[in-house]
Write an enzyme that holds these catalytic residues in place. Structure first.
Site, PDB file in Angstrom:
ATOM      1  CD1 TRP A 153      -2.882  -1.819   0.880  1.00  0.00           C
ATOM      2  CD2 TRP A 153      -1.386  -2.166   2.429  1.00  0.00           C
ATOM      3  NE1 TRP A 153      -3.261  -3.130   1.300  1.00  0.00           N
ATOM      4  CE2 TRP A 153      -2.492  -3.239   2.231  1.00  0.00           C
ATOM      5  CE3 TRP A 153      -0.541  -2.412   3.362  1.00  0.00           C
ATOM      6  CZ2 TRP A 153      -2.550  -4.548   3.034  1.00  0.00           C
ATOM      7  CZ3 TRP A 153      -0.490  -3.412   4.101  1.00  0.00           C
ATOM      8  CH2 TRP A 153      -1.466  -4.368   4.305  1.00  0.00           C
ATOM      9  CG  HIS A 173      -4.691  -1.018   6.250  1.00  0.00           C
ATOM     10  ND1 HIS A 173      -4.344  -2.375   6.356  1.00  0.00           N
ATOM     11  CD2 HIS A 173      -3.940  -0.399   7.148  1.00  0.00           C
ATOM     12  CE1 HIS A 173      -3.303  -2.387   7.220  1.00  0.00           C
ATOM     13  NE2 HIS A 173      -2.921  -1.056   7.677  1.00  0.00           N
ATOM     14  NE  ARG A 199      -4.743   0.470   0.009  1.00  0.00           N
ATOM     15  CZ  ARG A 199      -5.171  -0.813   0.077  1.00  0.00           C
ATOM     16  NH1 ARG A 199      -5.008  -1.660  -0.897  1.00  0.00           N
ATOM     17  NH2 ARG A 199      -5.652  -1.187   1.283  1.00  0.00           N
ATOM     18  CD  GLN A 213      -9.530  -1.157   3.292  1.00  0.00           C
ATOM     19  OE1 GLN A 213      -9.175  -0.936   4.503  1.00  0.00           O
ATOM     20  NE2 GLN A 213      -9.007  -1.795   2.273  1.00  0.00           N
ATOM     21  CB  VAL A 256      -4.947 -12.403   9.368  1.00  0.00           C
ATOM     22  CG1 VAL A 256      -5.959 -11.410   9.867  1.00  0.00           C
ATOM     23  CG2 VAL A 256      -4.461 -12.441   7.891  1.00  0.00           C
ATOM     24  CB  ALA A 312      -9.607  -9.025  11.310  1.00  0.00           C
TER      25      ALA A 312
HETATM   26  N1  PHE Z   1      -6.307  -4.432   5.539  1.00  0.00           N
HETATM   27  C1  PHE Z   1      -6.141  -5.085   4.282  1.00  0.00           C
HETATM   28  C2  PHE Z   1      -6.224  -4.423   2.968  1.00  0.00           C
HETATM   29  O1  PHE Z   1      -6.466  -3.272   3.200  1.00  0.00           O
HETATM   30  C3  PHE Z   1      -7.549  -5.980   4.209  1.00  0.00           C
HETATM   31  C4  PHE Z   1      -7.538  -6.968   5.395  1.00  0.00           C
HETATM   32  C5  PHE Z   1      -8.176  -6.629   6.580  1.00  0.00           C
HETATM   33  C6  PHE Z   1      -6.946  -8.153   5.400  1.00  0.00           C
HETATM   34  C7  PHE Z   1      -8.346  -7.464   7.776  1.00  0.00           C
HETATM   35  C8  PHE Z   1      -7.095  -9.011   6.536  1.00  0.00           C
HETATM   36  C9  PHE Z   1      -7.772  -8.696   7.850  1.00  0.00           C
HETATM   37  O2  PHE Z   1      -6.015  -4.748   2.222  1.00  0.00           O
END
Ligand code: PHE
Length: 344
Positions: A153, A173, A199, A213, A256, A312
């Site tokens: 990003w 994000h 981004r 998002q 994660v 998440a």
């Molecule tokens: N934050 C990640 C993105 O912007 C998405 C994501 C959120 C992935 C939570 C896993 C868990 O691409």
């Protein structure tokens, strides 16, 4: 008295505007020196036996003139309005210009429908800042200084220096809110965090430098991958109907473990065009990243990863909007062309 009546009525007919009839009223009906007032005063001077008849006739005359005055006043008012509509620049017979009605932007509509889908599953809504600390946006979600994932990003930084360094950025994000929510609450947690992200990215049919998002976070005892999949299936069913094809891929995000991506079948090429600009030939359009919250993040929140687990997800709302309406290019959303926007 008949003569007086005729004279008065003739004078009234000649009075053609408001000042003229006012002048007439003062002349005939004026309380001080009006001719009728004087006539009524003269009743006393009449011979005894004529007084009653004289008085009655004078009163009748007064009433007739008052009625005639009101009638003429009304007549003049009406013809003044008619004259306005024919001679004035203001044509009161022209129909008005209709007000064009606004509506919610398609991304806002989609955002609200997504929020509703999760609210119905028991998630509450929280918010976080768009100008974020590096500490939350990256370090807090296990993306250290030199980690290659930071390139995923490309970041728009805020120029202000803190301790000689840039430490603020436009969040890339909504995931920093995983940390922010855990900091201020205790499990069980079921929360979604909607918001804009930024981004530094080359834009194409599915990428914009500003995106929207929804972050989702659930932390509790005994939360498993199947709970995550169940929630995402239910979300996809609500938003796209049960006919739409969904696929989960393995994926990588430092916060994660394991990580997945959810994609929907490409509505443009249905997987039949290797050069499709929308799915890039894969047949699938990714709409979200997700996974089980990394145990280290659960520990950092002070919950204890031996006891608590969580999932998440982060959904790209523009992507959802593209898929739901079959829009071929994400850049339409922010081009501010009402011919596009008024179709939703
Ligand atoms: N934050 C990640 C993105 O912007 C998405 C994501 C959120 C992935 C939570 C896993 C868990 O691409």
């Amino acid at each position: 008295m008949d003569e007086l009546l005729n004279e008065a009525l003739a004078g009234l007919r000649n009075a053609a505007d408001a000042p003229a009839i006012e002048q007439w009223r003062v002349e005939w009906l004026g309380r001080q020196d009006g001719r009728i007032t004087k006539l009524l005063r003269a009743v006393r001077e009449q011979p005894q036996d004529e007084r009653a008849a004289f008085g009655a006739a004078a009163n009748r005359l007064k009433q007739e003139l008052e009625a005639a005055f009101e009638g003429r006043q009304e007549e003049l008012r009406r013809s003044a309005i008619e004259a306005l509509s024919t001679t004035s620049a203001l044509d009161v017979t022209l129909p008005g210009r209709p007000q064009t009605l606004g509506r919610l932007h398609p991304v806002t509509q989609t955002m609200r429908d997504c929020i509703k889908a999760f609210a119905d599953m028991g998630f509450r809504v929280a918010e976080g800042p768009e100008v974020e600390w590096e500490r939350y946006n990256f370090d807090g979600v296990r993306i250290p200084q030199d980690h290659p994932a930071r390139d995923m990003w490309d970041t728009i930084w805020v120029n202000t220096l803190v301790d000689g360094r840039r430490q603020m950025l436009l969040r890339t994000h909504t995931s920093p809110n995983q940390v922010r929510v855990m900091e201020r609450s205790e499990p069980p947690i079921r929360v979604i965090v909607p918001g804009k992200c930024y981004r530094q990215e080359a834009t194409d049919a599915t990428h914009e430098w500003m995106l929207t998002q929804i972050e989702g976070l659930a932390v509790d005892e005994g939360i498993r991958m199947t709970d995550l999949k169940g929630v995402l299936y239910e979300f996809a069913r609500t938003m796209f109907g049960s006919e739409r094809k969904i696929i989960f891929h393995h994926s990588y995000f430092p916060f994660v473990e394991p990580g997945i991506e959810m994609a929907l079948d490409c509505f443009i090429c249905r997987g039949n065009d290797a050069r499709c600009g929308t799915c890039h030939g894969t047949g699938w359009i990714e709409i979200l990243g997700a996974g089980m919250v990394h145990p280290e993040i659960i520990d950092n929140a002070g919950y204890g990863s031996d006891r608590y687990t969580g999932f998440a997800f982060g959904i790209g709302i523009e992507r959802v909007a593209l898929l739901r309406w079959g829009i071929e290019d994400i850049r339409h959303f922010y081009a501010n062309d009402v011919r596009f926007l008024s179709q939703f």
